[in-house]
Design a protein around this motif. Structure first.
Motif, mmCIF file in Angstrom:
data_model
loop_
_atom_site.group_PDB
_atom_site.id
_atom_site.type_symbol
_atom_site.label_atom_id
_atom_site.label_comp_id
_atom_site.label_asym_id
_atom_site.label_seq_id
_atom_site.Cartn_x
_atom_site.Cartn_y
_atom_site.Cartn_z
ATOM 1 N N MET A 1 0.160 10.248 10.308
ATOM 2 C CA MET A 1 -1.208 9.931 9.975
ATOM 3 C C MET A 1 -1.323 9.491 8.516
ATOM 4 O O MET A 1 -1.986 8.522 8.209
ATOM 5 C CB MET A 1 -2.109 11.138 10.233
ATOM 6 C CG MET A 1 -3.553 10.845 9.875
ATOM 7 S SD MET A 1 -4.701 12.133 10.291
ATOM 8 C CE MET A 1 -4.463 13.268 8.967
ATOM 9 N N ILE A 2 -0.664 10.188 7.599
ATOM 10 C CA ILE A 2 -0.716 9.830 6.179
ATOM 11 C C ILE A 2 -0.115 8.445 5.965
ATOM 12 O O ILE A 2 -0.629 7.657 5.166
ATOM 13 C CB ILE A 2 0.022 10.888 5.313
ATOM 14 C CG1 ILE A 2 -0.651 12.254 5.451
ATOM 15 C CG2 ILE A 2 0.081 10.454 3.851
ATOM 16 C CD1 ILE A 2 -2.090 12.301 4.996
ATOM 17 N N GLY A 3 0.945 8.144 6.695
ATOM 18 C CA GLY A 3 1.568 6.821 6.588
ATOM 19 C C GLY A 3 0.616 5.710 7.004
ATOM 20 O O GLY A 3 0.555 4.661 6.365
ATOM 21 N N GLN A 4 -0.129 5.955 8.094
ATOM 22 C CA GLN A 4 -1.103 4.962 8.549
ATOM 23 C C GLN A 4 -2.206 4.764 7.521
ATOM 24 O O GLN A 4 -2.614 3.633 7.234
ATOM 25 C CB GLN A 4 -1.744 5.401 9.867
ATOM 26 C CG GLN A 4 -0.822 5.388 11.056
ATOM 27 C CD GLN A 4 -1.565 5.837 12.285
ATOM 28 O OE1 GLN A 4 -2.432 5.112 12.777
ATOM 29 N NE2 GLN A 4 -1.258 7.034 12.774
ATOM 30 N N LEU A 5 -2.681 5.871 6.959
ATOM 31 C CA LEU A 5 -3.731 5.783 5.946
ATOM 32 C C LEU A 5 -3.239 5.043 4.705
ATOM 33 O O LEU A 5 -3.961 4.223 4.123
ATOM 34 C CB LEU A 5 -4.241 7.172 5.580
ATOM 35 C CG LEU A 5 -5.033 7.905 6.664
ATOM 36 C CD1 LEU A 5 -5.302 9.341 6.241
ATOM 37 C CD2 LEU A 5 -6.325 7.177 6.970
ATOM 38 N N ALA A 6 -2.006 5.314 4.312
ATOM 39 C CA ALA A 6 -1.440 4.640 3.145
ATOM 40 C C ALA A 6 -1.275 3.144 3.412
ATOM 41 O O ALA A 6 -1.656 2.309 2.573
ATOM 42 C CB ALA A 6 -0.101 5.269 2.774
ATOM 43 N N LEU A 7 -0.727 2.808 4.573
ATOM 44 C CA LEU A 7 -0.553 1.397 4.921
ATOM 45 C C LEU A 7 -1.907 0.697 5.013
ATOM 46 O O LEU A 7 -2.088 -0.395 4.473
ATOM 47 C CB LEU A 7 0.211 1.266 6.241
ATOM 48 C CG LEU A 7 0.366 -0.165 6.775
ATOM 49 C CD1 LEU A 7 1.140 -1.031 5.782
ATOM 50 C CD2 LEU A 7 1.036 -0.150 8.141
ATOM 51 N N GLY A 8 -2.851 1.318 5.704
ATOM 52 C CA GLY A 8 -4.178 0.719 5.843
ATOM 53 C C GLY A 8 -4.867 0.529 4.503
ATOM 54 O O GLY A 8 -5.482 -0.508 4.245
ATOM 55 N N THR A 9 -4.739 1.517 3.625
ATOM 56 C CA THR A 9 -5.333 1.412 2.293
ATOM 57 C C THR A 9 -4.691 0.274 1.510
ATOM 58 O O THR A 9 -5.388 -0.485 0.827
ATOM 59 C CB THR A 9 -5.175 2.743 1.541
ATOM 60 O OG1 THR A 9 -5.831 3.776 2.285
ATOM 61 C CG2 THR A 9 -5.767 2.665 0.149
ATOM 62 N N LEU A 10 -3.383 0.139 1.627
ATOM 63 C CA LEU A 10 -2.684 -0.949 0.949
ATOM 64 C C LEU A 10 -3.157 -2.312 1.450
ATOM 65 O O LEU A 10 -3.445 -3.214 0.658
ATOM 66 C CB LEU A 10 -1.169 -0.808 1.139
ATOM 67 C CG LEU A 10 -0.317 -1.941 0.554
ATOM 68 C CD1 LEU A 10 -0.461 -1.988 -0.968
ATOM 69 C CD2 LEU A 10 1.137 -1.760 0.964
ATOM 70 N N VAL A 11 -3.261 -2.467 2.760
ATOM 71 C CA VAL A 11 -3.710 -3.751 3.329
ATOM 72 C C VAL A 11 -5.158 -4.041 2.921
ATOM 73 O O VAL A 11 -5.490 -5.172 2.556
ATOM 74 C CB VAL A 11 -3.539 -3.776 4.863
ATOM 75 C CG1 VAL A 11 -4.121 -5.042 5.459
ATOM 76 C CG2 VAL A 11 -2.065 -3.644 5.234
ATOM 77 N N ILE A 12 -6.006 -3.043 2.946
ATOM 78 C CA ILE A 12 -7.395 -3.230 2.516
ATOM 79 C C ILE A 12 -7.438 -3.652 1.046
ATOM 80 O O ILE A 12 -8.184 -4.566 0.673
ATOM 81 C CB ILE A 12 -8.224 -1.956 2.765
ATOM 82 C CG1 ILE A 12 -8.438 -1.757 4.268
ATOM 83 C CG2 ILE A 12 -9.571 -2.024 2.042
ATOM 84 C CD1 ILE A 12 -9.007 -0.401 4.647
ATOM 85 N N ALA A 13 -6.634 -3.014 0.211
ATOM 86 C CA ALA A 13 -6.591 -3.375 -1.213
ATOM 87 C C ALA A 13 -6.096 -4.804 -1.399
ATOM 88 O O ALA A 13 -6.662 -5.560 -2.201
ATOM 89 C CB ALA A 13 -5.712 -2.389 -1.975
ATOM 90 N N ILE A 14 -5.065 -5.178 -0.673
ATOM 91 C CA ILE A 14 -4.552 -6.555 -0.756
ATOM 92 C C ILE A 14 -5.642 -7.539 -0.353
ATOM 93 O O ILE A 14 -5.876 -8.554 -1.022
ATOM 94 C CB ILE A 14 -3.286 -6.720 0.113
ATOM 95 C CG1 ILE A 14 -2.121 -5.966 -0.514
ATOM 96 C CG2 ILE A 14 -2.947 -8.198 0.321
ATOM 97 C CD1 ILE A 14 -0.907 -5.825 0.390
ATOM 98 N N ASN A 15 -6.325 -7.249 0.753
ATOM 99 C CA ASN A 15 -7.393 -8.134 1.209
ATOM 100 C C ASN A 15 -8.536 -8.208 0.205
ATOM 101 O O ASN A 15 -9.114 -9.281 -0.012
ATOM 102 C CB ASN A 15 -7.914 -7.697 2.579
ATOM 103 C CG ASN A 15 -7.061 -8.230 3.712
ATOM 104 O OD1 ASN A 15 -6.309 -9.178 3.534
ATOM 105 N ND2 ASN A 15 -7.161 -7.615 4.865
ATOM 106 N N ALA A 16 -8.866 -7.099 -0.426
ATOM 107 C CA ALA A 16 -9.945 -7.106 -1.418
ATOM 108 C C ALA A 16 -9.566 -7.982 -2.611
ATOM 109 O O ALA A 16 -10.398 -8.750 -3.114
ATOM 110 C CB ALA A 16 -10.263 -5.683 -1.867
ATOM 111 N N VAL A 17 -8.324 -7.874 -3.053
ATOM 112 C CA VAL A 17 -7.867 -8.699 -4.178
ATOM 113 C C VAL A 17 -7.884 -10.181 -3.797
ATOM 114 O O VAL A 17 -8.378 -11.024 -4.552
ATOM 115 C CB VAL A 17 -6.450 -8.267 -4.639
ATOM 116 C CG1 VAL A 17 -5.843 -9.278 -5.599
ATOM 117 C CG2 VAL A 17 -6.507 -6.884 -5.273
ATOM 118 N N ILE A 18 -7.365 -10.491 -2.625
ATOM 119 C CA ILE A 18 -7.357 -11.884 -2.166
ATOM 120 C C ILE A 18 -8.768 -12.428 -2.080
ATOM 121 O O ILE A 18 -9.073 -13.525 -2.573
ATOM 122 C CB ILE A 18 -6.639 -12.006 -0.800
ATOM 123 C CG1 ILE A 18 -5.137 -11.772 -0.968
ATOM 124 C CG2 ILE A 18 -6.909 -13.368 -0.159
ATOM 125 C CD1 ILE A 18 -4.384 -11.627 0.341
#
Length: 136
Positions: A1-18
């Protein structure tokens, strides 16, 4: 579960920057675009500007979907890229057909994808309102 949250947070952050960078770059060029379109389209310049803005915002959303699809594919959630892209689009847009669902070990990512899409579309709506206001 923590891995999914970390991955999802990373993708959301990447998308926000883009999204932030693409929106900023477009906004900096908007006045030049409007001036150019006024010379070409005259009376229909505002309409042409709004159409270009809509297409641009859709391209930003498309990039966001592709980022999610790439993340799903690279982490092995899907074995082929097409279902990864399809699932990302359907989930990011919060349409959620349900014909493809994630395995239990990855399903938290679907909620994060939808949350990212919801926020991204809201941000895009606010951005479009500002762009339309600037065309007047």
């Amino acid at each position: 579960m923590i891995g999914q949250l970390a991955l999802g947070t990373l993708v959301i952050a990447i998308n926000a920057v883009i999204q932030a960078e693409m929106f900023t770059a477009f906004a900096q060029q908007l006045e030049k675009i409007i001036i150019h379109l006024r010379r070409i389209f005259r009376r229909f310049a505002n309409t042409a500007t709004i159409v270009i803005c809509v297409l641009f915002v859709m391209s930003v959303q498309t990039v966001n979907v592709w980022v999610w699809a790439t993340a799903f594919y690279l982490t092995g959630v899907f074995q082929a890229f097409e279902p990864s892209l399809y699932f990302s689009l359907v989930t990011f847009s919060t349409l959620g057909f349900g014909d493809i669902i994630l395995d239990e070990k990855w399903r938290i990512l679907s909620g994060l994808t939808a949350a990212n899409g919801l926020l991204s579309f809201g941000w895009s709506t606010a951005y479009m309102v500002e762009l339309v206001r600037r065309t007047q």
